[in-house]
Design a protein around this motif. Structure first.
Motif, PDB file in Angstrom:
ATOM      1  N   PHE A 142       1.992  -4.585   4.736  1.00 31.38           N
ATOM      2  CA  PHE A 142       1.091  -3.615   4.127  1.00 31.38           C
ATOM      3  C   PHE A 142       1.497  -3.152   2.734  1.00 31.38           C
ATOM      4  CE2 PHE A 142      -0.800   0.624   3.476  1.00 31.38           C
ATOM      5  CZ  PHE A 142      -2.130   0.204   3.363  1.00 31.38           C
ATOM      6  N   PRO A 143       2.777  -2.858   2.451  1.00 27.39           N
ATOM      7  CA  PRO A 143       3.106  -2.435   1.076  1.00 27.39           C
ATOM      8  C   PRO A 143       2.684  -3.470   0.017  1.00 27.39           C
ATOM      9  CG  PRO A 143       4.897  -1.889   2.544  1.00 27.39           C
ATOM     10  CD  PRO A 143       3.940  -2.744   3.340  1.00 27.39           C
ATOM     11  N   ALA A 144       2.882  -4.751   0.302  1.00 23.76           N
ATOM     12  CA  ALA A 144       2.480  -5.797  -0.643  1.00 23.76           C
ATOM     13  C   ALA A 144       0.960  -5.891  -0.733  1.00 23.76           C
ATOM     14  CB  ALA A 144       3.076  -7.140  -0.236  1.00 23.76           C
ATOM     15  N   VAL A 145       0.295  -5.789   0.400  1.00 25.23           N
ATOM     16  CA  VAL A 145      -1.174  -5.797   0.425  1.00 25.23           C
ATOM     17  C   VAL A 145      -1.707  -4.620  -0.383  1.00 25.23           C
ATOM     18  CG1 VAL A 145      -3.159  -5.399   1.977  1.00 25.23           C
ATOM     19  CG2 VAL A 145      -1.417  -7.115   2.557  1.00 25.23           C
ATOM     20  N   GLN A 146      -1.112  -3.485  -0.192  1.00 22.10           N
ATOM     21  CA  GLN A 146      -1.515  -2.272  -0.909  1.00 22.10           C
ATOM     22  C   GLN A 146      -1.330  -2.453  -2.430  1.00 22.10           C
ATOM     23  OE1 GLN A 146       0.804   1.238   0.112  1.00 22.10           O
ATOM     24  NE2 GLN A 146      -1.077   2.417   0.378  1.00 22.10           N
ATOM     25  N   GLU A 147      -0.244  -3.074  -2.843  1.00 21.90           N
ATOM     26  CA  GLU A 147       0.014  -3.300  -4.278  1.00 21.90           C
ATOM     27  C   GLU A 147      -0.994  -4.280  -4.867  1.00 21.90           C
ATOM     28  OE1 GLU A 147       1.061  -3.371  -8.105  1.00 21.90           O
ATOM     29  OE2 GLU A 147       1.536  -1.830  -6.613  1.00 21.90           O
ATOM     30  N   ILE A 148      -1.322  -5.330  -4.136  1.00 22.41           N
ATOM     31  CA  ILE A 148      -2.323  -6.293  -4.615  1.00 22.41           C
ATOM     32  C   ILE A 148      -3.683  -5.618  -4.708  1.00 22.41           C
ATOM     33  CG2 ILE A 148      -3.545  -8.438  -4.037  1.00 22.41           C
ATOM     34  CD1 ILE A 148      -0.821  -9.392  -2.828  1.00 22.41           C
ATOM     35  N   TYR A 149      -4.000  -4.770  -3.761  1.00 22.76           N
ATOM     36  CA  TYR A 149      -5.260  -4.016  -3.813  1.00 22.76           C
ATOM     37  C   TYR A 149      -5.263  -3.091  -5.037  1.00 22.76           C
ATOM     38  CZ  TYR A 149      -9.284  -1.369  -2.077  1.00 22.76           C
ATOM     39  OH  TYR A 149     -10.513  -0.773  -1.949  1.00 22.76           O
ATOM     40  N   ARG A 150      -4.121  -2.469  -5.327  1.00 21.22           N
ATOM     41  CA  ARG A 150      -4.005  -1.607  -6.505  1.00 21.22           C
ATOM     42  C   ARG A 150      -4.305  -2.409  -7.780  1.00 21.22           C
ATOM     43  NH1 ARG A 150      -1.153   2.695  -6.009  1.00 21.22           N
ATOM     44  NH2 ARG A 150       0.420   1.735  -4.691  1.00 21.22           N
ATOM     45  N   VAL A 190      -5.787   3.325  -3.673  1.00 20.23           N
ATOM     46  CA  VAL A 190      -5.473   2.511  -2.506  1.00 20.23           C
ATOM     47  C   VAL A 190      -5.592   3.360  -1.239  1.00 20.23           C
ATOM     48  CG1 VAL A 190      -4.011   0.893  -3.745  1.00 20.23           C
ATOM     49  CG2 VAL A 190      -3.002   2.925  -2.722  1.00 20.23           C
ATOM     50  N   LYS A 191      -5.920   2.697  -0.161  1.00 17.57           N
ATOM     51  CA  LYS A 191      -6.032   3.385   1.119  1.00 17.57           C
ATOM     52  C   LYS A 191      -4.665   3.479   1.773  1.00 17.57           C
ATOM     53  CE  LYS A 191     -10.621   1.503   1.850  1.00 17.57           C
ATOM     54  NZ  LYS A 191     -11.428   0.508   2.543  1.00 17.57           N
ATOM     55  N   PRO A 192      -4.395   4.589   2.432  1.00 20.68           N
ATOM     56  CA  PRO A 192      -3.155   4.669   3.226  1.00 20.68           C
ATOM     57  C   PRO A 192      -3.281   3.773   4.465  1.00 20.68           C
ATOM     58  CG  PRO A 192      -4.447   6.680   3.465  1.00 20.68           C
ATOM     59  CD  PRO A 192      -5.155   5.833   2.444  1.00 20.68           C
ATOM     60  N   TRP A 193      -2.151   3.486   5.092  1.00 21.85           N
ATOM     61  CA  TRP A 193      -2.112   2.569   6.222  1.00 21.85           C
ATOM     62  C   TRP A 193      -3.179   2.868   7.272  1.00 21.85           C
ATOM     63  CZ3 TRP A 193      -1.500  -1.798   8.413  1.00 21.85           C
ATOM     64  CH2 TRP A 193      -1.477  -1.900   9.793  1.00 21.85           C
ATOM     65  N   GLN A 194      -3.243   4.070   7.779  1.00 23.86           N
ATOM     66  CA  GLN A 194      -4.139   4.369   8.891  1.00 23.86           C
ATOM     67  C   GLN A 194      -5.599   4.101   8.527  1.00 23.86           C
ATOM     68  OE1 GLN A 194      -2.763   4.864  11.842  1.00 23.86           O
ATOM     69  NE2 GLN A 194      -4.768   4.773  12.764  1.00 23.86           N
ATOM     70  N   GLN A 195      -5.995   4.478   7.343  1.00 24.53           N
ATOM     71  CA  GLN A 195      -7.381   4.252   6.907  1.00 24.53           C
ATOM     72  C   GLN A 195      -7.666   2.754   6.754  1.00 24.53           C
ATOM     73  OE1 GLN A 195      -8.313   6.172   3.207  1.00 24.53           O
ATOM     74  NE2 GLN A 195     -10.503   5.797   3.403  1.00 24.53           N
ATOM     75  N   TRP A 196      -6.741   2.017   6.159  1.00 24.26           N
ATOM     76  CA  TRP A 196      -6.915   0.570   5.993  1.00 24.26           C
ATOM     77  C   TRP A 196      -6.959  -0.108   7.369  1.00 24.26           C
ATOM     78  CZ3 TRP A 196      -4.496  -4.070   7.046  1.00 24.26           C
ATOM     79  CH2 TRP A 196      -4.901  -5.177   6.293  1.00 24.26           C
ATOM     80  N   HIS A 197      -6.025   0.246   8.226  1.00 20.12           N
ATOM     81  CA  HIS A 197      -5.920  -0.339   9.561  1.00 20.12           C
ATOM     82  C   HIS A 197      -7.206  -0.127  10.366  1.00 20.12           C
ATOM     83  CE1 HIS A 197      -4.143  -1.607  13.323  1.00 20.12           C
ATOM     84  NE2 HIS A 197      -4.350  -0.419  13.859  1.00 20.12           N
ATOM     85  N   GLN A 198      -7.773   1.067  10.297  1.00 19.03           N
ATOM     86  CA  GLN A 198      -8.994   1.368  11.044  1.00 19.03           C
ATOM     87  C   GLN A 198     -10.217   0.668  10.470  1.00 19.03           C
ATOM     88  OE1 GLN A 198      -8.967   5.673  11.071  1.00 19.03           O
ATOM     89  NE2 GLN A 198      -7.744   5.741  12.931  1.00 19.03           N
ATOM     90  N   ALA A 199     -10.188   0.364   9.177  1.00 22.50           N
ATOM     91  CA  ALA A 199     -11.348  -0.242   8.523  1.00 22.50           C
ATOM     92  C   ALA A 199     -11.440  -1.754   8.732  1.00 22.50           C
ATOM     93  CB  ALA A 199     -11.314   0.059   7.029  1.00 22.50           C
TER      94      ALA A 199
END
Length: 163
Positions: free
Chosen positions: A11-19, A33-42
């Protein structure tokens, strides 16, 4: 380079690429960027992939449901993001190919995407994988105070949802 199932440790790498996609101004209406819980639920849990080389995540792809209504259970929206440093290397093609296969294995018959018209590489990638342009949604939303159009694309499976 390998494409594999996403794990929470990615997730940290995914979050950075999304950024990076957000910062490009041509990848999403999102501004943070979305925090883990929001990304995970989506995102649909079985349909999350990363492209990795030498233990570095170069890109990711996932599907999200377009609706909670049962009638739309086989319709999902594509998210695909490639690190700035890895663009133009065929990573998107490999991620999309496996994402299409995975979607059909999970009984998803229609994939859709909403892409800014300026993101020609993404439009081309989707077209190479059977997506068709349905139309352009004019002034769909504002990003940084500027109205943006969105190209609506769709891919209908020939393997599932055909009866």
């Amino acid at each position: 380079m390998t494409v594999r199932q996403f794990t929470k440790n990615d997730f940290p790498a995914v979050q950075e690429i999304y950024r990076q996609g957000i910062n490009s101004g041509n990848a999403t209406f999102e501004t943070q960027v979305k925090p883990w819980q929001q990304w995970h639920q989506a995102m649909l849990e079985p349909c999350r992939l990363v492209a990795e080389k030498d233990e570095s995540i170069l890109g990711w792809a996932s599907l999200s449901p377009i609706s909670a209504r049962a009638v739309y259970s086989g319709v999902a929206e594509v998210s695909i993001y490639i690190a700035d440093s890895a663009q133009g290397q065929g990573i998107g093609r490999q991620l999309m190919s496996q994402l299409v296969t995975m979607s059909e294995a999970h009984n998803i018959w229609t994939l859709q995407a909403a892409i800014f018209p300026e993101n020609k590489a993404s439009i081309h990638l989707h077209q190479k994988h059977g997506f068709q342009v349905l139309g352009v949604r004019k002034h769909l939303g504002k990003l940084k105070g500027i109205w943006r159009d969105v190209v609506l694309m769709e891919r209908r499976s020939t393997q599932v949802g055909t009866d």
